[in-house]
Scaffold this motif. Structure first.
Motif: not given
Lengths: 102, 102, 102, 102
Positions: C31-51
């Motif tokens: 469960i914790s791996i999934s939660i942390e993976a989603a927090e990583l993903l949040e850094d990319f939300q609504w953005k391109s990789s570069e942004e």
């Protein structure tokens, strides 16, 4: 009976015909929502939105349905009124993100 | 207007008052559903269902609402009828998991 | 002691100094791996990789670290050899996706 | 070459033999970590840790490997030193969660 209550009734019927309620504790329902959300995301992996919709539109539909089904099941399990929790969250978001007036 | 159409209208109004539709491509909406699903799951991390509900019931409500809000937004964006995709998925599941008759 | 064993030792020391092992059953670690993976993903939300890299590079680093920390913890808990499971998975993938020869 | 550098080299070789680097932008790698984390979680769905390990131990191994493979790929893509980001995160966590002295 409202449209959403009707949907929840169909979903719970499906579950009860299979005797699955015994497995459906809230923690595992929350896990299931995450799993289905990731299956939806998989349809967009390595693709732009356009490419994903072109390649996987049928499956995208099914995965969104799965996310909704488990979310409605969890609402039903926790005795939450779907309309109410959505309206309350929108209200909270309105306060958090006020509309900028020019 | 049905209950679900009404909810989608409230959600889209909230979005449009903030001019956020420009960011809401289907891929980022799918990403957002996964993020909110994980925030819901976080309420259950290191806890039993009972402990989670005791400690976090208010937040659980809000996170389910967020999952539903983004899921309904994506349905609206893709012109999907919520009731129809759920009923079709239940139908497909009924075929995949037939009820065992004794 | 190898580099990875050394890292796992640091991670387990951190956990044991806080007496957290009692919570760290494999299901909650997954469960914790999934939660942390989603927090990583949040850094990319609504953005391109570069942004995303421009806006959140420091946080991206920390969230990848969290995913790795919980993954190594789970390996340690299940007595899995990190190098071995990666090499075996690559071998399996090589069979599943053979290199096309021209 | 260290153990981790060696692993990253094996992973990148696998990718480059298939000409996949073109798809591997950081945002889609972050998406992939979430997807694999959810596949790992699926092995624990509706089960206790013990039941999951009994039923799915082979697949659990493979899914942890997939999470690690994509996480190492992302580190390599962003030129991050795996050991360093883990040690720095542990240091930050030590400050956030100080050990209680009796």
């Amino acid at each position: 009976m409202s449209e959403i209550e009707q949907l929840i009734k169909s979903i719970n019927n499906f579950r009860d015909e299979r005797n699955w309620r015994q497995y459906h504790n809230p923690k595992d329902l929350a896990i299931s929502i995450s799993i289905e959300a990731a299956e939806l995301l998989e349809d967009f992996q390595w693709k732009s939105s356009e490419e994903a919709l072109k390649a996987n539109s049928e499956n995208i539909k099914e995965e969104i349905a799965d996310v909704l089904i488990y979310s409605l099941m969890l609402c039903s399990e926790l005795d939450l009124d779907v309309e109410q929790i959505i309206q309350e969250k929108l209200e909270k978001n309105r306060e958090k993100y006020p509309v900028r007036k020019e």
